[in-house]
Motif scaffolding. Structure first.
Motif, PDB file in Angstrom:
ATOM      1  N   ASP A 227     -48.158  24.722  25.079  1.00  0.00           N
ATOM      2  CA  ASP A 227     -48.200  26.084  24.549  1.00  0.00           C
ATOM      3  C   ASP A 227     -47.190  26.988  25.230  1.00  0.00           C
ATOM      4  N   GLU A 228     -47.105  26.854  26.536  1.00  0.00           N
ATOM      5  CA  GLU A 228     -46.191  27.721  27.269  1.00  0.00           C
ATOM      6  C   GLU A 228     -44.751  27.521  26.797  1.00  0.00           C
ATOM      7  N   PHE A 229     -44.334  26.273  26.706  1.00  0.00           N
ATOM      8  CA  PHE A 229     -42.994  25.978  26.205  1.00  0.00           C
ATOM      9  C   PHE A 229     -42.864  26.372  24.741  1.00  0.00           C
ATOM     10  N   PHE A 230     -43.905  26.076  24.002  1.00  0.00           N
ATOM     11  CA  PHE A 230     -43.861  26.247  22.550  1.00  0.00           C
ATOM     12  C   PHE A 230     -43.532  27.691  22.159  1.00  0.00           C
ATOM     13  N   PHE A 231     -44.196  28.649  22.807  1.00  0.00           N
ATOM     14  CA  PHE A 231     -43.968  30.030  22.376  1.00  0.00           C
ATOM     15  C   PHE A 231     -42.575  30.516  22.758  1.00  0.00           C
ATOM     16  N   LEU A 232     -42.065  30.039  23.858  1.00  0.00           N
ATOM     17  CA  LEU A 232     -40.690  30.385  24.198  1.00  0.00           C
ATOM     18  C   LEU A 232     -39.740  29.785  23.159  1.00  0.00           C
ATOM     19  N   GLN A 233     -39.981  28.520  22.834  1.00  0.00           N
ATOM     20  CA  GLN A 233     -39.113  27.856  21.863  1.00  0.00           C
ATOM     21  C   GLN A 233     -39.239  28.506  20.485  1.00  0.00           C
ATOM     22  N   LEU A 234     -40.435  28.932  20.156  1.00  0.00           N
ATOM     23  CA  LEU A 234     -40.632  29.590  18.866  1.00  0.00           C
ATOM     24  C   LEU A 234     -39.850  30.906  18.830  1.00  0.00           C
ATOM     25  N   ALA A 235     -39.892  31.625  19.942  1.00  0.00           N
ATOM     26  CA  ALA A 235     -39.125  32.865  20.019  1.00  0.00           C
ATOM     27  C   ALA A 235     -37.629  32.571  19.848  1.00  0.00           C
ATOM     28  N   TYR A 236     -37.163  31.519  20.516  1.00  0.00           N
ATOM     29  CA  TYR A 236     -35.751  31.147  20.375  1.00  0.00           C
ATOM     30  C   TYR A 236     -35.436  30.758  18.935  1.00  0.00           C
ATOM     31  N   ALA A 237     -36.334  29.981  18.348  1.00  0.00           N
ATOM     32  CA  ALA A 237     -36.092  29.506  16.988  1.00  0.00           C
ATOM     33  C   ALA A 237     -35.980  30.681  16.026  1.00  0.00           C
ATOM     34  N   ILE A 238     -36.852  31.663  16.208  1.00  0.00           N
ATOM     35  CA  ILE A 238     -36.820  32.833  15.323  1.00  0.00           C
ATOM     36  C   ILE A 238     -35.532  33.610  15.519  1.00  0.00           C
TER      37      ILE A 238
END
Ligand code: ADP
Ligand code: MG
Length: 695
Positions: A227-238
């Protein structure tokens, strides 16, 4: 987030004003913070042995009451403290050396747990400096049922400060979990949970605090790290998607200029260069603005790749701006680029802070008219009055020297120009995923053929005279030398040679030569002046701190001596070494140091063994950790509570895949699912990314 989780901790049962202050110090203000305050370790107390059943030589956990304690002075500077405990079946001592205060920690009658390796001493069981915990005070015989959370299970150990014990903290957490876990809601879409075999969120939170087994603990950790990585990556993806939503100019890749350029190229591209050029070309014809980071060791040939892109811009009637951190570098680039483009009708100009007013006005006018194709400069390029006719490509060299804002300002001078940023500091993939997650990355991992590897030699301090005579020899051969020190000035606290002091020493030792000093406390102009003179061979020996410029070409400087080498990070040593090896003669990197530890020695051996910047960077990252590796906070390294980008790189890769699959719509989510995710990103990263207008 559920409103109950926002509740402030003073409203919790058993948390008085003093506790509130203490918990606040730990960064805990709400129920949510408590639930997210994760243990730093877990110990297995599910297997407490009766003392008569322990095995000598094994690590065991026992529980008993303190029945005697004593500290014996063996010599004036040596004492042994012995805490004897007893259960129904036997006796065992906990033994501490030179820690007489341990005697005060335990009270007679305390019920304690010892964990450690069992030894036999004069017929009695003992553990040397066991891990311990007092689970019941012998003084006040308070009845409580805390045992269910402190023994007979896997027990959490929290990162705490003074004035609160593990036991007290566990009680607060247990209460919170028992009463508030029910308000925690799953936000991760089912498809993702299934695809990556993740446990549900409640389960994860429960088991991170009170694991029912080590297996469940591991699943909990995996989920929370993901989750911790995921939300950072999601922010980057957006963010990345937002860039790609813009329209980018489609460049002409088959024009006349690029043809001429390729025909006049004095060498063949390396395979790595070819690959990277393809990646860049694909960006330039994609119809979206390029946002690419080009990494490659010093001397790997990034400049020519950048020029390739600039020539494509010319073929497409677009202008290119190349921004570099210093004036000498700008001049060097200008000369190199002019040289590469000799005989080709591409107009290259140089704009510096010190450019004469008349010339400057002429350049600015030509830039605005579109008569200049490539402009090279320093920060001077982002000044208000610098205007382009049609800026199509922005190139930034040594990008770590510029802030994000400066980059943005240059980009603003065009209409969604393509952007290529370059760096000679190799960054391991895990780090570039976390720091440059919204940027595409290209890597040149191969040096042009025919380079002589730099000879790296490790010396201990006492061999300095051998080094001096080697240098004497080299100076006679007309070779220039760098000498690098970790400090500018002498310091009372640390016994290290400083650049200032050693400048004197070198000057005295090599009287017939010109010895100069350069360090970060000098003015920038002064430093550039000295570098210029070094380049012109007016200076023979340059005594320096780490400030010597990245990317400066001084072909006859082929020896670098680095003293106190153990004080530098590996990547830093690699960068310093990159100052030599730019000419035709054999280059040398002489590391002088006396590492105090085996590890310190191994570190320096890596420098001797390899010249591959990526290998060194990986090694450096694993030794020093991400924070130290990146140097400063300004690089935007995100902080993780539980995930570790080195150990958990596999989870990082998976979370990136998951996040990007959502944004790229490979994985279809309904509106509610998306809202749940975006709510969390906003909470976590609203400052870091400009994401507030997500639809
Ligand atoms: P970087 O900017 O990556 O540190 P440069 O672009 O300055 O490296 O290149 C270093 C040197 O290598 C330059 O003199 C350049 O002309 C030369 N060079 C670059 N590519 C090649 C190649 N494919 N073959 C031979 N020499 C090359
Ligand atoms: Mg360069």
């Amino acid at each position: 987030m559920n409103i109950n989780l926002n509740k402030e901790i003073q409203y919790l049962k058993g948390v008085g004003p003093n506790r509130v202050k203490l918990l606040n110090k730990l960064g805990i203000f709400s129920v949510y913070d408590l639930i997210y305050y994760f243990p730093r370790d877990w110990v297995d107390r599910s297997n407490i042995k009766p003392i008569n059943k322990v095995k000598i030589g094994e690590k065991e956990t026992v529980k008993g009451k303190v029945i005697s304690k004593e500290t014996r002075k063996i010599r004036y500077n040596f004492s042994i403290t012995n805490i004897l405990i007893r259960d129904e079946k036997g006796y065992i001592s906990g033994v501490w050396y030179n820690q007489p205060y341990m005697e005060k920690i335990f009270k007679m009658g305390d019920e304690v747990i010892f964990h450690g390796k069992v030894e036999l001493y004069r017929g009695n069981f003992q553990m040397n400096t066991p891990e311990y915990e007092i689970i019941k005070s012998g003084e006040k015989q308070i009845e409580d049922n805390d045992d269910i959370i402190n023994v007979n299970r896997i027990v959490p150990i929290y990162p705490l400060t003074e004035n609160i014990t593990q036991k007290q903290f566990r009680k607060i957490i247990k209460f919170t979990i028992d009463n508030y876990l029910k308000y925690i809601e799953e936000y991760m879409p089912d498809v993702i949970l299934k695809k990556y075999s993740l446990v549900d969120f409640k389960n994860a939170i429960y088991n991170i605090h009170y694991p029912e087994s080590f297996e469940l603990l591991q699943k909990a950790q995996e989920r929370l790290k993901f989750d911790e990585f995921f939300f950072l990556q999601l922010a980057y993806a957006i963010n990345k998607n937002k860039i790609k939503d813009k329209k980018g100019e489609i460049f002409n890749t088959t024009g006349i200029y690029i043809k001429q350029f390729m025909e006049s190229l004095p060498f063949e591209f390396t395979n790595a260069q070819k690959r990277v050029i393809e990646e860049i070309k694909n960006d330039l014809i994609s119809g979206k603005p390029m946002n690419r980071l080009l990494q490659g060791d010093v001397g790997s040939g990034k400049t020519i790749v950048a020029i390739y892109a600039a020539v494509l811009a010319k073929d497409s009637n677009k202008q290119t701006a190349i921004m570099v951190p210093t004036e000498i570098l700008a001049v060097q680039h200008f000369n190199n680029i002019k040289n590469y483009l000799k005989g080709i009708d591409v107009n290259v100009e140089l704009l510096l802070g010190g450019t004469q007013k008349r010339l400057r006005e002429k350049i600015l006018a030509n830039l605005k008219e579109g008569n200049i194709d490539i402009i090279i400069g320093t920060h001077s390029l982002i000044q208000e009055d610098v205007k382009f006719k049609n800026l199509g490509l922005v190139i930034i060299d040594e990008q770590h020297r510029f802030g994000v804002l400066q980059r943005a300002e240059l980009i603003k001078k065009g209409e969604n120009p393509h952007c290529l940023i370059m760096t000679a500091t190799p960054i391991p993939r895990t780090l570039s995923l976390t720091v440059y997650g919204d940027t595409d990355v290209s890597i040149i991992d191969e040096l042009p053929p025919g380079r002589k590897p730099i000879k790296t030699i490790l010396f201990s301090d006492d061999k300095i005279f051998e080094i001096y005579s080697f240098i004497e020899q080299k100076l006679k051969e007309n070779i220039q030398v760098y000498a690098v020190y970790p400090l500018v000035e002498e310091s009372e606290k640390i016994d290290l040679k400083s650049a200032i002091k050693m400048h004197k020493e070198w000057s005295e030792r090599f009287k017939g030569y010109n010895v100069a000093l350069i360090h970060g406390q000098m003015l920038k102009q002064e430093r550039e002046q000295i570098m210029q003179e070094f380049k012109q061979k007016k200076i023979h020996i340059l005594v320096a701190t780490t400030v010597i410029e990245v990317g400066i070409d001084v072909p006859d400087a082929s020896v670098i001596v680095i003293e106190h080498a153990e004080r530098f990070g590996l990547s830093q040593l690699h960068q310093l070494r990159g100052r030599v090896g730019r000419g035709k003669t054999q280059s040398y990197c002489i590391l002088v140091g006396d590492p105090k530890t085996e590890d310190g020695f191994k570190r320096l051996e890596i420098m001797v063994r390899t010249q591959n910047g990526f290998e060194i960077a990986e090694e450096d990252l694993s030794i020093r950790g991400p924070g130290e590796f990146m140097g400063t906070k300004q690089h935007g390294l995100p902080e993780f509570k539980i995930a570790n980008i080195i150990r958990d790189r596999k989870i990082l890769e998976l979370s990136k895949e998951a996040a990007f699959s959502i944004v790229e719509k490979k994985c279809d989510l309904n509106h509610i699912q998306k809202i749940k995710l975006y709510d969390i990103i906003k909470m976590k990263y609203k400052d870091k990314f400009n994401l507030l207008n997500i639809s």
